[in-house]
Design a protein around this motif. Structure first.
Motif, PDB file in Angstrom:
ATOM      1  N   ALA A 197     -30.595  28.431  28.995  1.00 15.37           N
ATOM      2  CA  ALA A 197     -30.854  28.529  27.554  1.00 15.37           C
ATOM      3  C   ALA A 197     -29.558  28.450  26.764  1.00 15.37           C
ATOM      4  N   TRP A 198     -28.478  28.988  27.295  1.00 12.70           N
ATOM      5  CA  TRP A 198     -27.189  28.906  26.605  1.00 12.70           C
ATOM      6  C   TRP A 198     -26.778  27.443  26.440  1.00 12.70           C
ATOM      7  N   TYR A 199     -26.992  26.682  27.503  1.00 16.08           N
ATOM      8  CA  TYR A 199     -26.620  25.261  27.459  1.00 16.08           C
ATOM      9  C   TYR A 199     -27.381  24.526  26.360  1.00 16.08           C
ATOM     10  N   LEU A 200     -28.690  24.762  26.272  1.00 13.94           N
ATOM     11  CA  LEU A 200     -29.508  24.098  25.254  1.00 13.94           C
ATOM     12  C   LEU A 200     -29.108  24.528  23.846  1.00 13.94           C
ATOM     13  N   ILE A 201     -28.846  25.797  23.667  1.00 13.75           N
ATOM     14  CA  ILE A 201     -28.460  26.292  22.343  1.00 13.75           C
ATOM     15  C   ILE A 201     -27.127  25.680  21.917  1.00 13.75           C
ATOM     16  N   GLY A 202     -26.167  25.643  22.828  1.00 13.72           N
ATOM     17  CA  GLY A 202     -24.860  25.056  22.504  1.00 13.72           C
ATOM     18  C   GLY A 202     -24.962  23.589  22.140  1.00 13.72           C
ATOM     19  N   CYS A 203     -25.691  22.823  22.949  1.00 18.27           N
ATOM     20  CA  CYS A 203     -25.867  21.390  22.660  1.00 18.27           C
ATOM     21  C   CYS A 203     -26.595  21.185  21.334  1.00 18.27           C
ATOM     22  N   GLY A 204     -27.607  22.017  21.080  1.00 17.94           N
ATOM     23  CA  GLY A 204     -28.374  21.872  19.845  1.00 17.94           C
ATOM     24  C   GLY A 204     -27.542  22.139  18.609  1.00 17.94           C
ATOM     25  N   LEU A 205     -26.729  23.193  18.638  1.00 16.12           N
ATOM     26  CA  LEU A 205     -25.896  23.527  17.477  1.00 16.12           C
ATOM     27  C   LEU A 205     -24.859  22.438  17.199  1.00 16.12           C
ATOM     28  N   VAL A 206     -24.218  21.949  18.257  1.00 15.31           N
ATOM     29  CA  VAL A 206     -23.217  20.893  18.077  1.00 15.31           C
ATOM     30  C   VAL A 206     -23.860  19.627  17.514  1.00 15.31           C
ATOM     31  N   SER A 207     -25.069  19.319  17.958  1.00 17.90           N
ATOM     32  CA  SER A 207     -25.721  18.076  17.539  1.00 17.90           C
ATOM     33  C   SER A 207     -26.124  18.068  16.069  1.00 17.90           C
ATOM     34  N   LEU A 208     -26.193  19.240  15.444  1.00 17.38           N
ATOM     35  CA  LEU A 208     -26.559  19.304  14.027  1.00 17.38           C
ATOM     36  C   LEU A 208     -25.366  19.040  13.101  1.00 17.38           C
ATOM     37  N   LEU A 209     -24.168  19.147  13.622  1.00 16.04           N
ATOM     38  CA  LEU A 209     -22.973  19.048  12.778  1.00 16.04           C
ATOM     39  C   LEU A 209     -22.844  17.712  12.040  1.00 16.04           C
ATOM     40  N   PRO A 210     -23.081  16.564  12.687  1.00 15.82           N
ATOM     41  CA  PRO A 210     -22.878  15.296  11.963  1.00 15.82           C
ATOM     42  C   PRO A 210     -24.063  14.850  11.120  1.00 15.82           C
ATOM     43  N   LEU A 211     -25.168  15.602  11.156  1.00 12.34           N
ATOM     44  CA  LEU A 211     -26.382  15.149  10.473  1.00 12.34           C
ATOM     45  C   LEU A 211     -26.188  14.916   8.975  1.00 12.34           C
ATOM     46  N   PRO A 212     -25.427  15.760   8.251  1.00 11.53           N
ATOM     47  CA  PRO A 212     -25.226  15.495   6.812  1.00 11.53           C
ATOM     48  C   PRO A 212     -24.493  14.189   6.521  1.00 11.53           C
ATOM     49  N   PHE A 213     -23.775  13.651   7.496  1.00  9.85           N
ATOM     50  CA  PHE A 213     -22.977  12.441   7.277  1.00  9.85           C
ATOM     51  C   PHE A 213     -23.716  11.161   7.677  1.00  9.85           C
ATOM     52  N   ILE A 214     -24.945  11.308   8.182  1.00  8.24           N
ATOM     53  CA  ILE A 214     -25.731  10.150   8.595  1.00  8.24           C
ATOM     54  C   ILE A 214     -26.665   9.753   7.455  1.00  8.24           C
ATOM     55  N   ARG A 215     -26.720   8.470   7.148  1.00  9.66           N
ATOM     56  CA  ARG A 215     -27.582   8.003   6.061  1.00  9.66           C
ATOM     57  C   ARG A 215     -29.036   8.008   6.505  1.00  9.66           C
ATOM     58  N   GLU A 216     -29.927   8.287   5.557  1.00  7.17           N
ATOM     59  CA  GLU A 216     -31.356   8.259   5.835  1.00  7.17           C
ATOM     60  C   GLU A 216     -31.815   6.799   5.970  1.00  7.17           C
ATOM     61  N   THR A 217     -32.569   6.493   7.028  1.00  7.92           N
ATOM     62  CA  THR A 217     -32.999   5.124   7.289  1.00  7.92           C
ATOM     63  C   THR A 217     -34.492   4.891   7.090  1.00  7.92           C
ATOM     64  N   ALA A 218     -35.259   5.957   6.975  1.00  9.92           N
ATOM     65  CA  ALA A 218     -36.710   5.810   6.853  1.00  9.92           C
ATOM     66  C   ALA A 218     -37.089   5.131   5.543  1.00  9.92           C
ATOM     67  N   GLY A 219     -38.006   4.167   5.619  1.00 12.79           N
ATOM     68  CA  GLY A 219     -38.514   3.495   4.423  1.00 12.79           C
ATOM     69  C   GLY A 219     -37.584   2.526   3.787  1.00 12.79           C
ATOM     70  N   ARG A 220     -36.461   2.211   4.438  1.00 12.41           N
ATOM     71  CA  ARG A 220     -35.466   1.304   3.866  1.00 12.41           C
ATOM     72  C   ARG A 220     -35.301   0.080   4.748  1.00 12.41           C
ATOM     73  N   PRO A 221     -35.027  -1.075   4.171  1.00  9.62           N
ATOM     74  CA  PRO A 221     -34.810  -2.276   4.985  1.00  9.62           C
ATOM     75  C   PRO A 221     -33.597  -2.103   5.889  1.00  9.62           C
ATOM     76  N   ILE A 222     -33.703  -2.585   7.118  1.00 12.57           N
ATOM     77  CA  ILE A 222     -32.558  -2.500   8.040  1.00 12.57           C
ATOM     78  C   ILE A 222     -31.981  -3.882   8.331  1.00 12.57           C
ATOM     79  N   ASP A 223     -32.635  -4.945   7.847  1.00  9.47           N
ATOM     80  CA  ASP A 223     -32.120  -6.303   8.020  1.00  9.47           C
ATOM     81  C   ASP A 223     -32.076  -6.995   6.683  1.00  9.47           C
TER      82      ASP A 223
END
Length: 449
Positions: A423-449
């Motif tokens: 469980a420690w491993y999953l919690i650590g990976c999960g917390l780290v994976s949330l860090l860059p989310l604010p810097f990723i652009r939203e792609t849903a509903g938008r043209p990608i090509d």
């Protein structure tokens, strides 16, 4: 009356209706073909984890059950080392020769890997050459799957529209869940029907023989898929693709999209760690830590996989409506909060009903956190380098934190003496994976090509 009404409609309306109908059927067949082919490859790759305890005993005869298990699941992780290499080489091939050509090649490579495992002599028969053969097979399969994930996910998204890409892309995860359902059912059936001696002597090889036979079936299923990329007109032109043509998308990706690669890899860590712990490791955990019989413990993988397969299309549709980032953020935060209590419960009450209830709940959260993640990755890249970019980002994130998740979890238990350590491993990976989310652009509903 119905015939009269249809006859009274205008030629233009009839033409529109007839045009729409084949497209719907075509897309349904395309999803089925891609999903089945992808599922066959993941079946070949993941059945290894269901028999890791037996393979560890036959091919890695070291002292101590945990040590054997660590070597066996470590070999499972070895296959992931080649995923980034396969993602680069086969992803670039898919961006030049087409998605279909790359997916056919990956199926044949996966078949070869399954054949090696299916017929590899044990350590007792040929000594150190036995684990070497198993490792070679895992490397081949990892290389193949590294190319498959980018090509198949890109193709799924390119069949969808701006408002349906999440739903279409979710079938990538459905296929992974379905292959785990089939693999775990096969493992349960073999464990229930065969004696321990028969299972360890030959029964464990049966799924690999089946996986080996599935390769040609997958190629046959995919033969009528429509190519979504402009590809060379003749086989001679395809064969003439040079190293420079493969290197071109790599230069563009690492020169222009390096920031996307970094954020994508870090975001992927949380979803892939949860996926491989919940869907694959918890059955092994139930056998070794909770001391459940194999025939019962494998139902944990079946339950988690079945739940994720059912929930994935809903997760994809929800991300189409409310955005990839929002669905990913909420579900991953809930997963981080739930995982430690989940391990506490199954250790406090180590019974099959409690185990299945816990993995079912975690399976729902895994689906809703993994689907928007895997859909979002190819959307970040233009069509010409999409398969390559998706393969690189996904395979880098999965190769260590997913492929070696079972090894890390077992190692943490041995190091700390605490059975809640995974469980420690999953919690650590999960917390780290949330860090860059604010810097990723939203792609849903938008043209990608």
């Amino acid at each position: 009356m119905a015939y009269t009404a249809a006859s009274a409609s205008s030629p233009k309306e009839n033409a529109s209706a007839s045009d729409a109908r084949p497209r719907r059927v075509s897309h349904a067949k395309a999803i089925a073909a891609i999903t089945l082919g992808n599922g066959l490859e993941f079946f070949d790759f993941t059945i290894y984890s269901f028999f890791a305890t037996i393979i560890g005993k036959l091919y890695f005869p070291v002292e101590g059950q945990l040590a054997q298990l660590m070597l066996a699941v470590g070999t499972f992780g070895v296959g992931f080392i080649m995923r980034p290499v396969g993602g680069v080489v086969l992803g670039a091939y898919a961006d030049r020769a087409g998605r279909k050509a790359a997916m056919s090649l990956t199926l044949w490579l996966m078949t070869l890997g399954s054949a090696i495992v299916a017929f590899a002599p044990t350590y007792a028969a040929i000594g150190l050459a036995a684990p070497v053969l198993v490792i070679l097979a895992r490397l081949i399969q990892g290389f193949a799957l590294g190319g498959e994930i980018g090509a198949s996910t890109s193709l799924l998204l390119e069949y969808g529209s701006d408002r349906t890409r999440g739903f279409y892309g979710s079938w990538q995860f459905v296929s992974q869940g379905l292959n785990t359902v089939v693999g775990s059912l096969l493992g349960v059936a073999l464990a229930a029907m065969l004696s321990t001696h028969a299972l360890e002597s030959w029964g464990w090889r049966v799924p690999f023989v089946i996986g080996m036979a599935m390769g040609p079936i997958g190629v046959y299923i995919r033969r009528h898929l429509d190519e979504t990329l402009s590809v060379p007109a003749s086989s001679e032109e395809v064969q003439a693709i040079e190293v420079s043509a493969v290197a071109r998308p790599l230069r563009e990706i690492f020169g222009t999209h390096w920031g996307v690669i970094v954020t994508g890899v870090v975001t992927t860590i949380g979803g892939t760690a949860a996926n491989y712990i919940v869907l694959f490791y918890l059955s092994t955990y139930a056998i070794k830590i909770l001391h459940m019989p194999m025939s019962l413990a494998l139902w944990a993988s079946w339950t988690a996989a079945f739940v994720t397969a059912i929930c994935s299309p809903f997760a994809g549709s929800l991300s189409d409506r409310h955005g990839r980032k929002r669905v990913l953020w909420i579900s991953r935060a809930l997963l981080i909060a739930a995982v430690y209590p989940a391990f506490m419960v199954i250790n406090a009450v180590p019974t099959v009903p409690v185990l299945l209830a816990v993995v079912a709940g975690l399976g729902v959260l895994v689906a809703f956190t993994a689907v928007p993640n895997i859909v979002m990755l190819p959307e970040m890249f233009p069509r010409e380098i999409r398969a390559t970019g998706m393969s690189i980002v996904y395979c880098l994130g999965v190769s260590i934190f997913g492929g070696f998740a079972q090894f890390f979890a077992t190692w943490l238990i041995q190091l700390s003496g605490n059975t809640l350590a995974p469980a420690w491993y999953l919690i650590g990976c999960g917390l780290v994976s949330l860090l860059p989310l604010p810097f990723i652009r939203e792609t849903a509903g938008r043209p990608i090509d």
